[in-house]
Design an enzyme around this catalytic site. Structure first.
Site, PDB file in Angstrom:
ATOM      1  N   HIS A 265       0.831  -1.221   0.000  1.00 26.41           N
ATOM      2  CA  HIS A 265       0.000   0.000   0.000  1.00 26.41           C
ATOM      3  C   HIS A 265       0.858   1.261   0.000  1.00 26.41           C
ATOM      4  O   HIS A 265       0.430   2.306   0.488  1.00 26.41           O
ATOM      5  CB  HIS A 265      -0.960   0.036   1.192  1.00 26.41           C
ATOM      6  CG  HIS A 265      -1.715  -1.241   1.390  1.00 26.41           C
ATOM      7  ND1 HIS A 265      -2.922  -1.502   0.795  1.00 26.41           N
ATOM      8  CD2 HIS A 265      -1.396  -2.367   2.093  1.00 26.41           C
ATOM      9  CE1 HIS A 265      -3.343  -2.717   1.130  1.00 26.41           C
ATOM     10  NE2 HIS A 265      -2.429  -3.268   1.924  1.00 26.41           N
TER      11      HIS A 265
ATOM     12  N   SER B 207      15.416  21.412 -15.603  1.00 27.42           N
ATOM     13  CA  SER B 207      14.235  22.248 -15.839  1.00 27.42           C
ATOM     14  C   SER B 207      14.687  23.523 -16.526  1.00 27.42           C
ATOM     15  O   SER B 207      15.727  24.090 -16.189  1.00 27.42           O
ATOM     16  CB  SER B 207      13.562  22.583 -14.507  1.00 27.42           C
ATOM     17  OG  SER B 207      12.752  23.732 -14.653  1.00 27.42           O
TER      18      SER B 207
ATOM     19  N   LYS C  97      16.467  21.833 -10.393  1.00 26.75           N
ATOM     20  CA  LYS C  97      15.772  20.572 -10.667  1.00 26.75           C
ATOM     21  C   LYS C  97      16.646  19.538 -11.359  1.00 26.75           C
ATOM     22  O   LYS C  97      17.468  19.850 -12.204  1.00 26.75           O
ATOM     23  CB  LYS C  97      14.541  20.806 -11.554  1.00 26.75           C
ATOM     24  CG  LYS C  97      13.405  21.540 -10.912  1.00 26.75           C
ATOM     25  CD  LYS C  97      12.731  20.773  -9.776  1.00 26.75           C
ATOM     26  CE  LYS C  97      12.046  19.506 -10.219  1.00 26.75           C
ATOM     27  NZ  LYS C  97      10.856  19.787 -11.044  1.00 26.75           N
TER      28      LYS C  97
ATOM     29  N   GLU D  84       9.969   8.423 -16.141  1.00 25.80           N
ATOM     30  CA  GLU D  84       8.591   8.854 -16.422  1.00 25.80           C
ATOM     31  C   GLU D  84       8.130   8.373 -17.801  1.00 25.80           C
ATOM     32  O   GLU D  84       6.973   7.960 -17.972  1.00 25.80           O
ATOM     33  CB  GLU D  84       8.490  10.382 -16.358  1.00 25.80           C
ATOM     34  CG  GLU D  84       8.654  10.944 -14.960  1.00 25.80           C
ATOM     35  CD  GLU D  84       8.856  12.450 -15.010  1.00 25.80           C
ATOM     36  OE1 GLU D  84       7.854  13.170 -14.958  1.00 25.80           O
ATOM     37  OE2 GLU D  84      10.015  12.903 -15.126  1.00 25.80           O
TER      38      GLU D  84
END
Ligand code: ARG
Length: 490
Positions: free
Chosen positions: A181, A302, A308, A315
Site C-alpha cells: 500500500h 528544468s 531541478k 517517467e
C-alpha cells in the site's frame, strides 16, 4: 497484362523494359479498371510509407519464392538467376536510398515487383502462384521474428544489469523498507527488490519466445486464399526462409494475425513491467524518498528551475506503456469482426507493431543505461529498513515461536505499537517502542534485540525471502536463468 498466365516477356535482363514504354502497368491490378485511382483512395490505401521497412523481408521472400518456382519447373534456371539479380539490385537501391519510388507503388510488394520488372522482364513471372495476401503475411512474420529476437536480447540485457546491481547491493548489504500500500512494511535487501524486477523481465523473455514460436510458420504458398492450381511446394520456401513449420490451411494462413497480437501482448506486458520499474525510480529519486541519485547522463533539468533534476527516462518508461497497451487493444478490435480470409483491415496490423517494437527498444535501452549508472543512497534506505516499527511482525512471530497463537501475538504487539505512537514527540516513537518491548513480561531484552538495525532484514531466511541468506540462493538462480535466457530466440 500482369496476370500469371499472360506472356511474361522473355527479354534478358540487358533488355530492360522501362516505365516510359508502357510495359509496366500503373498498378498491379489495373487490368480490369478503366479509370486511375483517385488521390484520396491512394492516400488511404497506400501502405508504402510504413511498410517499406519490410523491404529486406519482402525481397528475401521473393528470392525464396522464385527459387521454389524454378525447382518445380515454373521458371527456367536462367529466369531464376535473372530475377534474383534484379532483386539484388532492388535491395541495394532501397538500402542505399537510391530507389525512385513510383506513384503506383502502393505498398512494398508492389514497389519491389515494379522495380524488378523494370530491371528485368522475367521478373513479371515473379508473382506466379503468389498473392500479396500470402506475401504480406510472410514478410510480416519474418520481420516480427527478427524484431522479437532483437527485443528478447535487449530485455535480457536489462535484466542482467538489474542482476548485476543486485549482486553489488547484496555484497554491500544494502537494505530498504519493502512496501505494501506504499506504506513501509518489512525490510528487504535492495538486491531482493532489484531481482524482483529482473524475474518479471525473465517472464517477458518467455512470452517473447512464445510469440516467436507462433510467428515461426510460413504462410507462403497459400496464394490469395485457396492455394494454387500450379505445382507449388510451400515447404521449399519455408525451408529457404528458415521457418519452423508451414501453414495447414490456406484461409487461415492469410487471415491469421495472432502472431502480431501475441507479439503486442508480450510487448505490452514488458511495457507494464518497465513502467512499474519507472514508477519506483520516480518515487525513489524524489527528495521525500531520496533512495537513489540519477546519473547526470540519465537525468534532465528544468528550463525554469535551476535546482531541478528530473527523472524523465523513468517517467517515459511509465508513460510509454500506455501506447503499448493501446496497440494491443487496437489490433484486437481490428481483428474481431473480420470474415475469412484476407481483408484490407489487416493492413492496420503493421503500424502498431512497428511502433510497439520501436517503443520497447527505446525504453529498454534507456532504462538499462539508467539502471547501470544510478547511485543508491544506503543511509536513506537503511533509515526506513531499520525503523523498529518495520520489525513489528518479527516481534509477533517471536511470540508465536514460543507458543502464542498468532492472533493473540498480533494484538499484543499492536497494543505496544499504539502506545509507542501516542505522545507528543514523533522522534522518540522508535525508542518508546523498544522500551515498551523490553519492559513487557512476555517479551523483554531478547525480544528487544529484534529491533536493532539490520535484524529484521537478516532474519528473513525462508525460501525466496528478502534476507541475505535467501537472497544469496536466489541470485545464483537468477544468474543461471539469465545465462540460459541469453540463448533464447536466436
Ligand atoms: N499492403 C497490404 C497489407 O499490408 C498488402 C496486401 C494487399 N492485398 C490485397 N489483396 N489488396 O495488408
Amino acid at each position: 497484362m500482369f496476370s500469371d498466365d499472360a506472356p511474361a516477356g522473355e527479354a534478358p535482363c540487358d533488355e530492360r523494359p522501362t516505365g516510359a514504354t508502357g510495359t509496366v502497368p500503373t498498378t498491379l491490378w489495373h487490368g480490369r479498371f478503366t479509370g486511375a485511382p483517385a488521390d484520396a483512395l491512394a492516400a488511404l490505401n497506400d501502405s508504402l510509407p510504413f511498410d517499406q521497412r519490410m523491404f529486406a523481408e519482402d525481397i528475401a521472400a521473393s528470392r525464396a519464392h522464385v527459387s521454389m518456382l524454378a525447382a518445380v519447373g515454373l521458371l527456367s534456371p536462367g529466369e531464376r538467376d535473372d530475377i534474383a539479380a534484379a532483386l539484388d539490385e532492388v535491395e541495394r537501391e532501397i538500402a542505399e536510398g537510391a530507389m525512385v519510388w513510383a506513384p503506383s507503388d502502393e505498398d512494398i510488394h508492389t514497389a519491389v515487383e515494379r522495380r524488378a520488372t523494370e530491371l528485368c522482364a522475367a521478373a513479371a513471372k515473379m508473382h506466379t502462384g503468389r498473392s500479396r495476401n500470402d506475401q504480406v503475411a510472410t514478410d510480416l512474420r519474418l520481420w516480427t521474428r527478427n524484431a522479437l529476437d532483437e527485443l528478447t536480447q535487449l530485455v535480457v540485457d536489462l535484466a542482467r544489469t538489474l542482476a548485476r546491481r543486485a549482486r553489488q547491493a547484496h555484497e554491500t548489504g544494502l537494505r530498504l523498507p519493502g512496501y505494501t500500500h506504499l506504506q513501509q512494511a518489512q525490510p528487504v535487501g535492495l538486491a531482493h527488490h532489484l531481482a524482483a524486477h529482473a524475474w518479471a523481465l525473465l517472464r517477458d523473455v518467455e512470452r517473447l519466445g512464445d510469440a516467436r514460436r507462433r510467428t515461426d510458420v510460413s504462410p507462403l504458398g497459400a496464394g490469395a486464399l485457396a492455394g494454387s492450381t500450379l505445382p507449388l511446394d510451400p515447404s521449399l520456401t519455408a525451408a529457404a526462409l528458415g521457418f519452423a513449420r508451414i501453414f495447414e490451411n490456406s484461409l487461415d494462413a492469410v487471415s491469421d494475425r495472432d502472431f502480431v497480437a501475441d507479439a503486442l501482448y508480450a510487448l505490452a506486458m514488458t511495457g507494464v513491467h518497465l513502467s512499474r520499474l519507472g514508477e519506483e525510480l520516480v518515487l525513489w529519486s524524489s527528495a521525500e524518498f531520496g533512495f537513489v541519485t540519477l546519473d547526470d547522463t540519465f537525468a534532465t533539468g528544468s528550463s525554469m528551475m535551476p535546482q531541478k533534476k528530473n527523472p524523465d527516462v523513468a517517467e517515459l518508461a511509465r508513460g510509454k506503456s500506455g501506447r503499448l497497451i493501446g496497440h494491443l487493444t487496437g489490433l484486437l478490435a481490428t481483428l474481431k469482426g473480420l470474415p475469412l480470409a484476407y481483408n484490407k483491415d489487416l493492413q492496420e496490423d503493421k503500424e502498431p507493431l512497428f511502433d510497439a517494437v520501436d517503443t520497447v527498444r527505446l525504453v529498454t535501452l534507456a532504462l538499462d543505461g539508467l539502471m547501470g549508472t544510478v547511485a543508491f543512497n544506503a543511509d536513506a534506505m537503511a533509515a526506513g529498513a531499520d525503523d523498529p516499527f518495520a520489525a513489528a511482525t518479527d516481534l509477533a512471530e517471536w511470540l508465536v515461536a514460543r507458543g502464542t497463537p498468532f492472533r493473540d501475538a498480533h494484538e499484543l504487539i499492536a497494543g505496544l505499537v499504539r502506545q509507542a505512537l501516542d505522545g507528543p514527540d514523533p522522534s522518540s516513537r522508535p525508542s518508546r517502542l523498544a522500551a515498551l518491548v523490553r519492559a513487557h513480561p512476555d517479551l523483554g531484552a531478547e525480544a528487544a534485540q529484534l529491533l536493532t538495525p539490520g535484524s529484521a532484514h537478516v532474519r528473513r531466511t525462508t525460501p525466496g525471502a528478502g534476507g541475505p541468506d535467501a537472497v544469496a540462493i536466489q541470485l545464483e538462480r537468477l544468474e543461471a536463468a539469465l545465462e540460459a535466457a541469453g540463448a533464447v530466440g536466436g
